[in-house]
Design a protein around this motif. Structure first.
Motif, PDB file in Angstrom:
ATOM      1  N   UNK A   1       0.836  -1.207   0.000  1.00 49.88           N
ATOM      2  CA  UNK A   1       0.000   0.000   0.000  1.00 49.88           C
ATOM      3  C   UNK A   1       0.866   1.250   0.000  1.00 49.88           C
ATOM      4  N   UNK A   2       1.940   1.254   0.762  1.00 49.94           N
ATOM      5  CA  UNK A   2       2.828   2.418   0.801  1.00 49.94           C
ATOM      6  C   UNK A   2       3.561   2.601  -0.523  1.00 49.94           C
ATOM      7  N   UNK A   3       3.904   1.501  -1.193  1.00 50.82           N
ATOM      8  CA  UNK A   3       4.524   1.626  -2.509  1.00 50.82           C
ATOM      9  C   UNK A   3       3.528   2.172  -3.531  1.00 50.82           C
TER      10      UNK A   3
ATOM     11  N   UNK B   1       3.017   1.295 -19.701  1.00 50.99           N
ATOM     12  CA  UNK B   1       3.635   0.275 -18.845  1.00 50.99           C
ATOM     13  C   UNK B   1       2.949   0.222 -17.474  1.00 50.99           C
ATOM     14  N   UNK B   2       2.677   1.389 -16.909  1.00 51.49           N
ATOM     15  CA  UNK B   2       2.043   1.444 -15.596  1.00 51.49           C
ATOM     16  C   UNK B   2       0.651   0.825 -15.616  1.00 51.49           C
TER      17      UNK B   2
ATOM     18  N   UNK C   1      -4.193 -13.865  -7.159  1.00 52.06           N
ATOM     19  CA  UNK C   1      -3.750 -13.458  -5.839  1.00 52.06           C
ATOM     20  C   UNK C   1      -3.735 -11.942  -5.640  1.00 52.06           C
ATOM     21  N   UNK C   2      -3.968 -11.170  -6.683  1.00 51.63           N
ATOM     22  CA  UNK C   2      -4.093  -9.719  -6.558  1.00 51.63           C
ATOM     23  C   UNK C   2      -2.853  -9.057  -6.005  1.00 51.63           C
ATOM     24  N   UNK C   3      -3.040  -8.245  -4.984  1.00 49.99           N
ATOM     25  CA  UNK C   3      -1.959  -7.440  -4.423  1.00 49.99           C
ATOM     26  C   UNK C   3      -0.874  -8.295  -3.769  1.00 49.99           C
TER      27      UNK C   3
ATOM     28  N   UNK D   1       6.117  -3.215  -9.307  1.00 49.35           N
ATOM     29  CA  UNK D   1       4.761  -3.317  -9.825  1.00 49.35           C
ATOM     30  C   UNK D   1       3.785  -2.503  -8.995  1.00 49.35           C
ATOM     31  N   UNK D   2       3.982  -2.463  -7.685  1.00 52.25           N
ATOM     32  CA  UNK D   2       3.114  -1.651  -6.823  1.00 52.25           C
ATOM     33  C   UNK D   2       3.275  -0.174  -7.135  1.00 52.25           C
ATOM     34  N   UNK D   3       4.499   0.278  -7.352  1.00 54.75           N
ATOM     35  CA  UNK D   3       4.744   1.680  -7.695  1.00 54.75           C
ATOM     36  C   UNK D   3       4.105   2.015  -9.041  1.00 54.75           C
TER      37      UNK D   3
END
Length: 160
Positions: free
Chosen positions: A43-45, A67-68, A80-82, A89-91
């Motif tokens: 979440x923080x990323x 890309x994002x 599995x999602x997050x 990938x999170x960023x």
């Protein structure tokens, strides 16, 4: 049975889409050390990605949104999602969703200033958000786009 219920809870709660509003302040990220990146959760990323995208758009920098936003689509299709996201990938996911939310909040229902139109009707922007906006940004051909390009892609001009 207990493990099946836990797995179901993890699956349904793990689908990650950025929140509907922009982060109000990214100041908590300004004093982050290299060691903090090890302890950051996904979440923080994602918040870091949102803040990076908003800062880039405000400073007229260009982003690789194709890309994002491809990461959003991969996350949507992933079982599995997050839980399966890496830090990068999170960023990237945060950048895509932060860009969409920034454009929506900044331009939606804002008046369009076209001096060539001499009419009594008002012209305003109507912007897309959510998965429709993600699909639009995934389909762009340019490698990097700026704020006005993203606005033109995500927002239509409507007469009132």
């Amino acid at each position: 049975m207990k493990y099946l219920i836990i797995l179901a809870i993890l699956v349904f709660s793990s689908q990650s889409f950025a929140k509907e509003r922009l982060p109000s302040n990214c100041a908590h990220l300004s004093e982050v050390s290299k060691a903090s990146f090890v302890l950051f959760n996904k979440k923080e990323f994602m918040q870091l990605g949102e803040c990076l995208a908003i800062a880039a758009l405000k400073n007229q920098k260009k982003l690789d949104l194709k890309r994002s936003c491809n990461e959003v689509d991969e996350d949507r299709r992933n079982f599995f999602g997050i839980l399966s996201l890496s830090k990068l990938e999170s960023i990237l996911l945060g950048q895509c969703m932060g860009t969409i939310n920034y454009i929506y909040e900044h331009y939606n229902k804002e008046r369009v200033n076209h001096y060539r139109y001499r009419t009594n009707r008002r012209i305003v922007y109507r912007c897309n958000k959510g998965m429709k906006a993600v699909d639009i940004l995934r389909s762009i051909n340019e490698k990097e786009v700026g704020r006005s390009d993203v606005r033109d892609l995500l927002c239509d001009e409507v007469y009132y």
